[in-house]
Design an enzyme around this catalytic site. Structure first.
Site, PDB file in Angstrom:
ATOM      1  CB  SER A  40      -0.862  -0.001   1.266  1.00 43.68           C
ATOM      2  OG  SER A  40      -1.494   1.242   1.493  1.00 43.68           O
TER       3      SER A  40
ATOM      4  CE1 TYR B 221      -4.661  -1.980   5.138  1.00 48.85           C
ATOM      5  CE2 TYR B 221      -3.213  -0.202   4.433  1.00 48.85           C
ATOM      6  CZ  TYR B 221      -4.115  -1.198   4.128  1.00 48.85           C
ATOM      7  OH  TYR B 221      -4.456  -1.438   2.823  1.00 48.85           O
TER       8      TYR B 221
END
Length: 278
Positions: free
Chosen positions: A142, A155
């Site tokens: 990401s 995350y």
């Protein structure tokens, strides 16, 4: 590696978003598909969309956090299709929480999918890719694998981990001359359901609302459709890129991430404080 007729691809998280878009795109190229997701309804819809393209499609309900299940699926893919050439470790979830307030169960839940799911998929399929004589591992990181964001420590940890894991894998494969390669994918804002389905801890309210309404916030800033992301990922694989930044925002954020750490972090802090003041 060209992704054309004769290629067999396995994709996790294929029930929606980028996973579904990749499956549909590859089906138009004549690629055989082995699809998995924990969401059986979404997975069935993806299968229906792809079967109409005239390619062989198999599917399996799969929790990527279950190592034994991932290994069993990899073996089943080869049994069903005769080989496998591409694994896309795409399944992922989101969590908004502060480091102090985050429940350890939530942290473990996210890591078991976003990090360990990638490790399981890579290790389960790698021997099969080598046996096929050609192959590619695609692991989804990401832009949050490039820089840190308040409320996203879990995350960030998972996506930074995927980046390091896949970069190391790429070098090992090149040293071996195995005929197999790998690419780390760094999507920016992609219009998927991941944010809307996120777990949100009340602790984020103390960060000026950062992450408090993550679904609505993400919908406003997401710039890239899953279909466009899929095209960019396929292009990156065929060009054998080490890393691929998906979406115009990812390219801008990658440049910002190269600034001195203090500059980037102070900008994040100022933004959070402005949000807290309304």
């Amino acid at each position: 590696m060209e992704l054309t007729e004769g290629t067999i691809a396995a994709i996790t998280g294929a029930g929606s978003g980028i996973g579904r878009a990749l499956a549909e795109l590859l089906a138009t190229r004549g690629v055989q598909l082995a699809l998995s997701d924990i969401d059986e309804v979404g997975l069935a819809e993806t299968v229906t969309r792809c079967e109409g393209r005239g390619v062989k499609v198999t599917s399996q309900r799969l929790d990527v956090a279950d190592r034994d299940a991932v290994y069993a699926w990899a073996d089943q893919v080869v049994a069903d299709h005769g080989a496998v050439h591409l694994i896309v470790n795409n399944a992922g979830v989101a969590l908004g929480a502060t480091v102090e307030g985050m429940a350890i169960d939530d942290f473990q839940w996210l890591m078991s999918i976003n990090f360990w799911g990638v490790v399981h998929g890579t290790q389960a399929f790698l021997p099969h890719l080598k046996a096929a004589g050609r192959g590619h591992v695609v692991n989804l990181s990401s832009v949050f694998g490039l820089f840190a964001v308040p409320s996203q420590s879990a995350y960030n940890a998972a996506k930074f981990g995927v980046r390091g894991f896949t970069d190391a894998l790429r070098m090992e494969l090149e040293i071996e001359g195995a005929g197999v390669s790998s690419t780390t994918i760094h999507p920016g804002g992609i219009k998927t359901n991941i944010a809307r389905n996120a777990r949100i801890d009340p602790s984020v309210e103390g960060l000026g609302g950062a992450g408090a309404d993550i679904g609505a916030d993400f919908d406003r800033i997401a710039m890239t459709s899953p279909a466009k992301a899929a095209r960019q990922i396929v292009k990156a694989v065929e060009a054998d890129k080490r890393r691929a930044l998906i979406g115009p925002d990812a390219k801008v954020l990658d440049l910002l991430a190269r600034l001195p750490a203090g500059v980037m972090q102070r900008a994040m802090i100022r933004g959070a404080k402005r949000a807290a003041k309304g």
